[in-house]
Scaffold this active site. Structure first.
Site, PDB file in Angstrom:
ATOM      1  N   GLU A 183       4.695 -11.266  -6.115  1.00 25.37           N
ATOM      2  CA  GLU A 183       3.635 -11.451  -7.107  1.00 25.37           C
ATOM      3  C   GLU A 183       3.999 -10.935  -8.493  1.00 25.37           C
ATOM      4  OE1 GLU A 183       3.691  -9.432  -4.575  1.00 25.37           O
ATOM      5  OE2 GLU A 183       2.712  -7.515  -4.959  1.00 25.37           O
ATOM      6  N   LYS A 231     -11.305 -11.881 -16.711  1.00 19.89           N
ATOM      7  CA  LYS A 231     -11.844 -12.268 -18.020  1.00 19.89           C
ATOM      8  C   LYS A 231     -11.267 -13.595 -18.539  1.00 19.89           C
ATOM      9  CE  LYS A 231     -13.892  -9.820 -21.021  1.00 19.89           C
ATOM     10  NZ  LYS A 231     -15.291  -9.452 -20.921  1.00 19.89           N
ATOM     11  N   GLY A 269       0.846  -1.190   0.000  1.00 19.02           N
ATOM     12  CA  GLY A 269       0.000   0.000   0.000  1.00 19.02           C
ATOM     13  C   GLY A 269       0.874   1.230   0.000  1.00 19.02           C
ATOM     14  N   HIS A 275       8.096  -7.743  -3.642  1.00 16.57           N
ATOM     15  CA  HIS A 275       6.818  -8.183  -4.216  1.00 16.57           C
ATOM     16  C   HIS A 275       6.968  -9.540  -4.905  1.00 16.57           C
ATOM     17  CE1 HIS A 275       4.501  -4.550  -3.440  1.00 16.57           C
ATOM     18  NE2 HIS A 275       5.674  -3.941  -3.529  1.00 16.57           N
ATOM     19  N   SER A 282     -26.097  -9.633 -22.523  1.00 15.32           N
ATOM     20  CA  SER A 282     -25.665  -8.716 -23.585  1.00 15.32           C
ATOM     21  C   SER A 282     -25.182  -9.508 -24.789  1.00 15.32           C
ATOM     22  CB  SER A 282     -24.514  -7.848 -23.069  1.00 15.32           C
ATOM     23  OG  SER A 282     -23.354  -8.650 -22.919  1.00 15.32           O
ATOM     24  N   GLY A 283     -24.928 -10.808 -24.570  1.00 11.47           N
ATOM     25  CA  GLY A 283     -24.397 -11.626 -25.662  1.00 11.47           C
ATOM     26  C   GLY A 283     -22.887 -11.741 -25.600  1.00 11.47           C
ATOM     27  N   GLY A 284     -22.249 -10.926 -24.742  1.00 13.82           N
ATOM     28  CA  GLY A 284     -20.802 -11.016 -24.555  1.00 13.82           C
ATOM     29  C   GLY A 284     -20.474 -12.244 -23.718  1.00 13.82           C
ATOM     30  N   VAL A 285     -19.167 -12.501 -23.593  1.00 11.10           N
ATOM     31  CA  VAL A 285     -18.775 -13.728 -22.902  1.00 11.10           C
ATOM     32  C   VAL A 285     -19.213 -13.736 -21.436  1.00 11.10           C
ATOM     33  CG1 VAL A 285     -16.407 -12.861 -22.591  1.00 11.10           C
ATOM     34  CG2 VAL A 285     -16.843 -15.286 -22.351  1.00 11.10           C
ATOM     35  N   ASP A 286     -19.134 -12.588 -20.755  1.00  7.50           N
ATOM     36  CA  ASP A 286     -19.419 -12.586 -19.309  1.00  7.50           C
ATOM     37  C   ASP A 286     -20.875 -12.940 -19.026  1.00  7.50           C
ATOM     38  OD1 ASP A 286     -16.944 -11.495 -19.492  1.00  7.50           O
ATOM     39  OD2 ASP A 286     -17.582  -9.459 -19.006  1.00  7.50           O
ATOM     40  N   SER A 287     -21.799 -12.193 -19.663  1.00  4.76           N
ATOM     41  CA  SER A 287     -23.203 -12.465 -19.353  1.00  4.76           C
ATOM     42  C   SER A 287     -23.622 -13.819 -19.913  1.00  4.76           C
ATOM     43  CB  SER A 287     -24.112 -11.338 -19.835  1.00  4.76           C
ATOM     44  OG  SER A 287     -24.034 -11.197 -21.219  1.00  4.76           O
ATOM     45  N   SER A 288     -23.009 -14.249 -21.012  1.00  2.61           N
ATOM     46  CA  SER A 288     -23.369 -15.564 -21.560  1.00  2.61           C
ATOM     47  C   SER A 288     -22.921 -16.675 -20.618  1.00  2.61           C
ATOM     48  CB  SER A 288     -22.727 -15.784 -22.930  1.00  2.61           C
ATOM     49  OG  SER A 288     -23.137 -14.782 -23.808  1.00  2.61           O
ATOM     50  N   CYS A 339       5.307  -6.091   1.612  1.00  2.05           N
ATOM     51  CA  CYS A 339       5.657  -4.664   1.561  1.00  2.05           C
ATOM     52  C   CYS A 339       5.014  -3.902   2.720  1.00  2.05           C
ATOM     53  CB  CYS A 339       5.297  -4.093   0.198  1.00  2.05           C
ATOM     54  SG  CYS A 339       6.134  -2.539  -0.127  1.00  2.05           S
ATOM     55  N   TYR A 340       4.008  -3.066   2.458  1.00  2.52           N
ATOM     56  CA  TYR A 340       3.355  -2.359   3.569  1.00  2.52           C
ATOM     57  C   TYR A 340       2.826  -3.371   4.597  1.00  2.52           C
ATOM     58  CZ  TYR A 340       0.214   0.629   6.229  1.00  2.52           C
ATOM     59  OH  TYR A 340      -0.410   1.298   7.255  1.00  2.52           O
TER      60      TYR A 340
END
Ligand code: XMP
Length: 517
Positions: free
Chosen positions: A179, A373, A63, A177, A231-237, A90-91
């Site tokens: 990560e 995603k 942070g 870090h 919406s037809g996009g990948v997420d909502s589908s 870190c923080y």
């Protein structure tokens, strides 16, 4: 602590407490890459709330603050006495040292970049890590003396305590870090914490996530009906197919045409869903959305109006369908973060999070809320979605409204739709559509002088945007082959009346965002 459970991989939950660090999401990604389920919670989450989740371990993120700053985010004293393994980064390390009686001081100079790390203890976090290795540092304060009970596990020239460990209390911390990719052994260090210290078995996969998510949805919705904002996009589908797996025909998808869609989109979405066999209601709401957007300049206003209007349409449809209780949305983790959280600033109000009205009557069902995603695409594969849906490029809920700078009109939409169709067609033709994360046209509302035939023109500009990204959180502009750009530009100016100039956006995110508004 919850027993390890082969049936429920999210039982091995690791919580990341977010102190506002720029790499917090990366920590989450790395933990999931170790096949351990994790969630990010704000640093102000109470110990009682944490205990209720039965985490296997807790990671304290980095942070921007100093532990000595007046409003520095802290932790209650009893936090470290819960018996839950903790890794401070870190923080997170400075805070641990400060609260447990170590000494934290401002460093004489800021340690930033790739630094050589000397490993002093080749067990614990550093089991299997070379004695001299590289790490990524970005800190002002440093731990001068580890608290009682800790041993110093690594050092650098500028940080006498670059890592500290208390094996008895299972408290671990690193100043660097692990990560980020610039710490080559970072994944090993995280694995040591997750597998050796927290005892996680690393059995979390997309398949297991799916099973858990389907069960959770069943529990939440019970015997009721629900609608899904599609919406037809990948997420909502993916969200729709997942919830359909949980509650079958009690789910109806509602696809709203708000008039801000791309060319041919309403038809292709209806076609794809009829093949999936999930009931779909199509709502033509073009007039009402465009009416509400009339004369609206401000991007945040546009987003909020669209977010609210979506909900109003869903409410009306839900009543007709007798499904007024639950609204399924394909909200992803980046939508949540960018819309602002307790620790992250609002970048833009994603229509399905920050754009929601205050008086929302639905209970939201968001099974993808913790995913990125690329993870959703993997999940779509698990669910057997067709490739054309899984690999559809992301398209924002507010649609072309956030790609038209200034007020939206029917005429501007028509022009942008045509330009966008040319960009899409040429990128597909060049075989680049799978390689590029997002590619589209923007109407910036800049008129300029040109010459066509023997006449002067004074017409619109189209900006072309193409970016590469892994999860939409950061993005690089695409070094597109010149011949493809040239064809796009010449087709746009010759085929679309009212456009005489095409420019290519060469900014990455940050400092820009992917969408222009
Ligand atoms: P930005 O513009 O924030 O976009 O860099 C990151 C990703 O999110 C998409 N985006 C949205 N998606 N509702 C959505 O469903 C929204 O309101 C929204 N705004 C941006 C954007 O297309 C990119 O993929």
């Amino acid at each position: 602590m919850k027993e390890s459970n082969k049936e429920d991989p999210t039982a091995e939950l690791v919580i990341i407490l977010d102190f506002g660090g720029q790499y917090t999401q990366l920590i989450a990604r790395r933990v999931r890459e170790c096949r351990v389920y994790c969630e990010i919670l704000p640093s102000c989450t109470s110990p009682e709330e944490l205990a209720l989740r039965h985490p296997r371990g807790i990671i304290l993120s980095g942070g921007p603050s100093s532990v000595y700053a007046p409003n520095a985010p802290g932790l209650p004293a009893e936090f470290f006495a819960q018996g839950i393994p903790v890794l401070g980064i870190c923080y997170g390390m400075q805070l641990m040292a400060h609260l447990l009686g170590g000494r934290v001081v401002p460093a004489p100079y800021r340690e930033y970049g790739k630094i050589t790390l000397d490993v002093l203890v080749e067990e614990g976090l550093f089991g299997g890590v070379e004695r001299r290795t590289q790490c990524w540092m970005s800190h002002g304060d440093r731990v001068e003396e580890a608290p009682p009970g800790f041993l110093t596990a690594a050092r650098t020239d500028a940080a006498p305590v670059a890592a500290m460990e208390d094996w008895k209390r299972k408290l671990y911390a690193v100043q660097f870090h692990p990560e980020v990719a610039h710490t080559p052994h970072g994944k090993k260090i995280l694995e040591n914490f997750l597998y050796q210290v927290c005892g996680c078995s690393g059995n979390w996969t997309m398949g297991s996530f799916l099973e858990t998510a389907v069960n959770e949805v069943r529990q939440v919705i019970g015997g009721e009906r629900a609608i899904c904002a599609l919406s037809g996009g990948v997420d909502s589908s993916v969200a729709a197919v997942l919830v359909h797996r949980a509650i079958a025909a009690r789910l109806t998808c509602v696809f709203v045409n708000h008039g801000l869609l791309r060319k041919g989109e309403p038809e292709s979405v209806r076609e794809a869903f009829s093949q999936l066999g999930i009931p779909l209601v199509y709502v033509d709401a073009r007039t009402r959305f465009l009416g509400r957007l009339d004369g609206v300049y401000d991007p945040e206003n546009k987003r909020k109006i669209i977010g609210e209007e979506f909900i109003r349409v869903f409410e009306e449809e839900a009543v007709k369908l007798g499904a007024a209780g639950f609204l399924v949305q394909g909200t992803l983790y980046p939508d949540v973060v960018e819309s602002g959280t307790a620790t992250a600033a609002t970048i833009k109000s994603h229509h399905n999070v920050g754009g929601l009205p205050q008086d929302l009557r639905f209970e939201l069902v968001e099974p993808l809320r913790w995913l990125f995603k690329d993870e959703v695409r993997e999940l779509g594969g698990e669910l057997g979605l067709p490739e054309e849906i899984i690999w559809r490029q992301p398209f924002p809920g507010p649609g072309l409204a956030v790609r038209i700078i200034g007020p939206v009109t029917e005429g501007k939409l028509e022009l942008l739709r045509e330009a966008d169709a040319i960009v899409t067609a040429e990128i597909k033709k060049a075989g680049l559509d799978r390689k590029i994360w997002q590619y589209f046209a923007v109407l910036p509302g800049i008129k300029s002088v040109g010459v066509m035939g023997d006449s002067r023109t004074y017409a619109e500009t189209i900006a072309v945007r193409a970016v590469e990204s892994r999860d939409g959180m950061t993005a690089d502009w695409v070094q597109m082959p010149y011949p493809v750009l040239e064809t796009i530009a010449s087709r746009i100016v010759s085929e679309i009346p009212g456009v005489n100039r095409v420019v290519y956006d060469i900014t990455s995110k940050p400092p820009a965002t992917i969408e222009w508004e």
